[in-house]
Design a protein around this motif. Structure first.
Motif, PDB file in Angstrom:
ATOM      1  N   VAL A  30       2.406   1.595  -3.504  1.00  7.13           N
ATOM      2  CA  VAL A  30       1.362   2.045  -4.439  1.00  7.13           C
ATOM      3  C   VAL A  30       1.065   3.530  -4.220  1.00  7.13           C
ATOM      4  O   VAL A  30       0.947   4.305  -5.174  1.00  7.13           O
ATOM      5  CB  VAL A  30       0.085   1.200  -4.266  1.00  7.13           C
ATOM      6  CG1 VAL A  30      -1.111   1.853  -4.945  1.00  7.13           C
ATOM      7  CG2 VAL A  30       0.298  -0.196  -4.828  1.00  7.13           C
ATOM      8  N   LEU A  60     -11.555   2.591  10.961  1.00  2.77           N
ATOM      9  CA  LEU A  60     -12.471   3.316  10.070  1.00  2.77           C
ATOM     10  C   LEU A  60     -13.819   2.597  10.007  1.00  2.77           C
ATOM     11  O   LEU A  60     -14.873   3.247  10.027  1.00  2.77           O
ATOM     12  CB  LEU A  60     -11.851   3.427   8.668  1.00  2.77           C
ATOM     13  CG  LEU A  60     -12.706   4.120   7.609  1.00  2.77           C
ATOM     14  CD1 LEU A  60     -12.978   5.576   7.993  1.00  2.77           C
ATOM     15  CD2 LEU A  60     -12.031   4.072   6.235  1.00  2.77           C
ATOM     16  N   MET A  80       1.642   6.576  -6.802  1.00  4.89           N
ATOM     17  CA  MET A  80       0.498   7.433  -7.130  1.00  4.89           C
ATOM     18  C   MET A  80       0.863   8.907  -6.921  1.00  4.89           C
ATOM     19  O   MET A  80       0.616   9.747  -7.797  1.00  4.89           O
ATOM     20  CB  MET A  80      -0.700   7.082  -6.234  1.00  4.89           C
ATOM     21  CG  MET A  80      -1.981   7.819  -6.584  1.00  4.89           C
ATOM     22  SD  MET A  80      -3.225   7.776  -5.259  1.00  4.89           S
ATOM     23  CE  MET A  80      -3.738   6.083  -5.268  1.00  4.89           C
ATOM     24  N   GLY A 102      -7.899   0.179   8.797  1.00  4.63           N
ATOM     25  CA  GLY A 102      -9.201  -0.162   8.213  1.00  4.63           C
ATOM     26  C   GLY A 102     -10.231  -0.530   9.272  1.00  4.63           C
ATOM     27  O   GLY A 102     -11.409  -0.132   9.171  1.00  4.63           O
ATOM     28  N   THR A 114      -6.032   4.178   5.439  1.00  7.29           N
ATOM     29  CA  THR A 114      -7.185   3.260   5.445  1.00  7.29           C
ATOM     30  C   THR A 114      -6.746   1.804   5.332  1.00  7.29           C
ATOM     31  O   THR A 114      -7.500   0.906   5.686  1.00  7.29           O
ATOM     32  CB  THR A 114      -8.177   3.598   4.314  1.00  7.29           C
ATOM     33  OG1 THR A 114      -7.471   3.595   3.071  1.00  7.29           O
ATOM     34  CG2 THR A 114      -8.835   4.937   4.544  1.00  7.29           C
ATOM     35  N   THR A 115      -5.530   1.587   4.808  1.00  7.12           N
ATOM     36  CA  THR A 115      -5.002   0.217   4.801  1.00  7.12           C
ATOM     37  C   THR A 115      -4.521  -0.159   6.201  1.00  7.12           C
ATOM     38  O   THR A 115      -4.774  -1.260   6.692  1.00  7.12           O
ATOM     39  CB  THR A 115      -3.843   0.091   3.791  1.00  7.12           C
ATOM     40  OG1 THR A 115      -4.315   0.469   2.498  1.00  7.12           O
ATOM     41  CG2 THR A 115      -3.322  -1.333   3.737  1.00  7.12           C
ATOM     42  N   PHE A 127      -5.165  17.655  -2.532  1.00  4.65           N
ATOM     43  CA  PHE A 127      -5.896  16.510  -3.100  1.00  4.65           C
ATOM     44  C   PHE A 127      -4.907  15.449  -3.598  1.00  4.65           C
ATOM     45  O   PHE A 127      -5.075  14.250  -3.346  1.00  4.65           O
ATOM     46  CB  PHE A 127      -6.784  17.003  -4.240  1.00  4.65           C
ATOM     47  CG  PHE A 127      -7.737  15.973  -4.786  1.00  4.65           C
ATOM     48  CD1 PHE A 127      -8.640  15.317  -3.963  1.00  4.65           C
ATOM     49  CD2 PHE A 127      -7.744  15.670  -6.135  1.00  4.65           C
ATOM     50  CE1 PHE A 127      -9.522  14.376  -4.481  1.00  4.65           C
ATOM     51  CE2 PHE A 127      -8.625  14.740  -6.656  1.00  4.65           C
ATOM     52  CZ  PHE A 127      -9.514  14.081  -5.818  1.00  4.65           C
ATOM     53  N   CYS A 128      -3.841  15.917  -4.277  1.00  2.91           N
ATOM     54  CA  CYS A 128      -2.857  14.986  -4.848  1.00  2.91           C
ATOM     55  C   CYS A 128      -2.138  14.189  -3.759  1.00  2.91           C
ATOM     56  O   CYS A 128      -1.877  13.002  -3.927  1.00  2.91           O
ATOM     57  CB  CYS A 128      -1.815  15.744  -5.670  1.00  2.91           C
ATOM     58  SG  CYS A 128      -2.442  16.423  -7.185  1.00  2.91           S
ATOM     59  N   MET A 179      -4.838  11.949  -1.163  1.00  3.09           N
ATOM     60  CA  MET A 179      -5.324  10.630  -1.575  1.00  3.09           C
ATOM     61  C   MET A 179      -4.328   9.517  -1.272  1.00  3.09           C
ATOM     62  O   MET A 179      -4.701   8.494  -0.679  1.00  3.09           O
ATOM     63  CB  MET A 179      -5.681  10.642  -3.069  1.00  3.09           C
ATOM     64  CG  MET A 179      -6.969  11.341  -3.383  1.00  3.09           C
ATOM     65  SD  MET A 179      -8.382  10.635  -2.527  1.00  3.09           S
ATOM     66  CE  MET A 179      -8.367   9.004  -3.247  1.00  3.09           C
ATOM     67  N   LEU A 193      -4.378   8.874   2.370  1.00  2.00           N
ATOM     68  CA  LEU A 193      -5.596   8.144   2.765  1.00  2.00           C
ATOM     69  C   LEU A 193      -5.504   6.662   2.403  1.00  2.00           C
ATOM     70  O   LEU A 193      -6.009   5.809   3.143  1.00  2.00           O
ATOM     71  CB  LEU A 193      -6.825   8.770   2.101  1.00  2.00           C
ATOM     72  CG  LEU A 193      -7.378  10.016   2.775  1.00  2.00           C
ATOM     73  CD1 LEU A 193      -8.518  10.605   1.951  1.00  2.00           C
ATOM     74  CD2 LEU A 193      -7.869   9.693   4.181  1.00  2.00           C
ATOM     75  N   VAL A 194      -4.872   6.362   1.274  1.00  2.00           N
ATOM     76  CA  VAL A 194      -4.683   4.959   0.887  1.00  2.00           C
ATOM     77  C   VAL A 194      -3.900   4.224   1.977  1.00  2.00           C
ATOM     78  O   VAL A 194      -4.261   3.115   2.401  1.00  2.00           O
ATOM     79  CB  VAL A 194      -3.952   4.857  -0.478  1.00  2.00           C
ATOM     80  CG1 VAL A 194      -3.450   3.439  -0.728  1.00  2.00           C
ATOM     81  CG2 VAL A 194      -4.882   5.278  -1.605  1.00  2.00           C
ATOM     82  N   ALA A 222       0.839  -1.213   0.000  1.00  2.00           N
ATOM     83  CA  ALA A 222       0.000   0.000   0.000  1.00  2.00           C
ATOM     84  C   ALA A 222       0.867   1.253   0.000  1.00  2.00           C
ATOM     85  O   ALA A 222       0.558   2.236  -0.696  1.00  2.00           O
ATOM     86  CB  ALA A 222      -0.934  -0.003   1.211  1.00  2.00           C
TER      87      ALA A 222
END
Lengths: 96, 175
Positions: free
Chosen positions: A38, A88, A42, A85, A81-82, A70-71, A74, A77-78, A35
């Motif tokens: 990734v 959340l 991103m 999780g 939230t991983t 925003f860039c 995100m 947040l990835v 994660a």
């Protein structure tokens, strides 16, 4: 460096990063480490597009700040939230 | 222009929030999700949009240099690559429906269709906008000094591209 060369190199980098991302997708995708990788890929791709294609550095500072939040928000947040999780899911349990 | 772009960003921010909440509540479904999708199609979308965005950026650079014909050629190339996105979408939808991945295939697939169809709508608006800008470029409406319409379209197209760069890893890689 010439602007055209910068655009071409940015595109080449984006293509290579996308192919690399696809490589991650074809392997083991589980775990926080994946994660994080990734999310970093991103963020890098979003930064390249916003800097060289969108020319965000020449935009108004408030617009720049909003788009960059925003860039970078995100990918963060990835990761969050991983990693969290369960938390959340518990916090949003009433919504579901 | 930026007001419209921020509306687009807000819309997708809300959809991403729904994605994260759904993922937190259904970790198994989202972990297994990417294997049900076509990674080749996902990578294809990404490459088409990135290349189209690059062509539009080169078109803008050509217009600033006073090279209107080169600008038109780059815009046409950008449109052709942009068309690759709906073309791949047709291929992917046929594949998905053949595999039974429709609106009843679970929370991951529903989230996937919801976000990617919304993005597809934005790509369609972008392609229509690109046709308009191509026509205006062809008729000489933009000059080296005044090409704000071309710049506004380029901003929209790049932001649409950036949103896909978020969607792609979340659905096709991470799940």
């Amino acid at each position: 460096m010439d602007t055209r060369r910068k655009l071409d190199l940015a595109w080449l980098m984006l293509v290579l990063l996308s192919m690399g991302g696809a490589g991650i997708g074809s392997g083991d995708r589980s775990g926080l480490t994946v994660a994080v990788i990734v999310a970093l890929v991103m963020a890098l791709k979003l930064r390249l597009v916003s800097t060289y294609f969108l020319e965000l550095d020449e935009a108004h500072p408030r617009i720049r700040a909003a788009v960059l939040s925003f860039c970078y928000g995100m990918p963060i947040l990835v990761i969050l939230t991983t990693a969290f999780g369960d938390t959340l899911a518990r916090l949003t349990g009433a919504l579901i | 222009m930026w007001v419209g772009i921020f509306c687009e960003i807000t819309e997708f921010a809300l959809l991403f929030a729904v994605f994260f909440v759904a993922r937190a509540h259904n970790p198994e479904a989202f972990h297994a999700g990417p294997e049900r999708l076509s990674l080749v199609a996902g990578t294809g979308y990404t490459l088409m949009l990135l290349t189209s965005g690059w062509c539009v950026a080169r078109a803008l650079h050509a217009m600033r240099a006073g090279q209107r014909r080169a600008c038109l050629r780059w815009m046409l190339a950008g449109f052709v690559f942009g068309l690759g996105y709906p073309a791949i979408k047709l291929f992917e939808l046929q594949r998905n429906f053949a595999l039974g991945l429709d609106g009843n295939a679970g929370v991951f697939i529903v989230s996937y269709y919801y976000l990617t169809f919304t993005h597809l709508v934005h790509v369609f608006w972008g392609l229509l906008g690109m046709l308009w800008v191509i026509a205006r470029t062809g008729f000489g409406a933009y000059t080296q000094d005044e090409h704000s319409g071309l710049e506004a379209f380029a901003c929209y197209w790049h932001v649409t591209d950036m949103i896909w760069l978020m969607i792609f890893p979340m659905f096709y890689i991470l799940g």
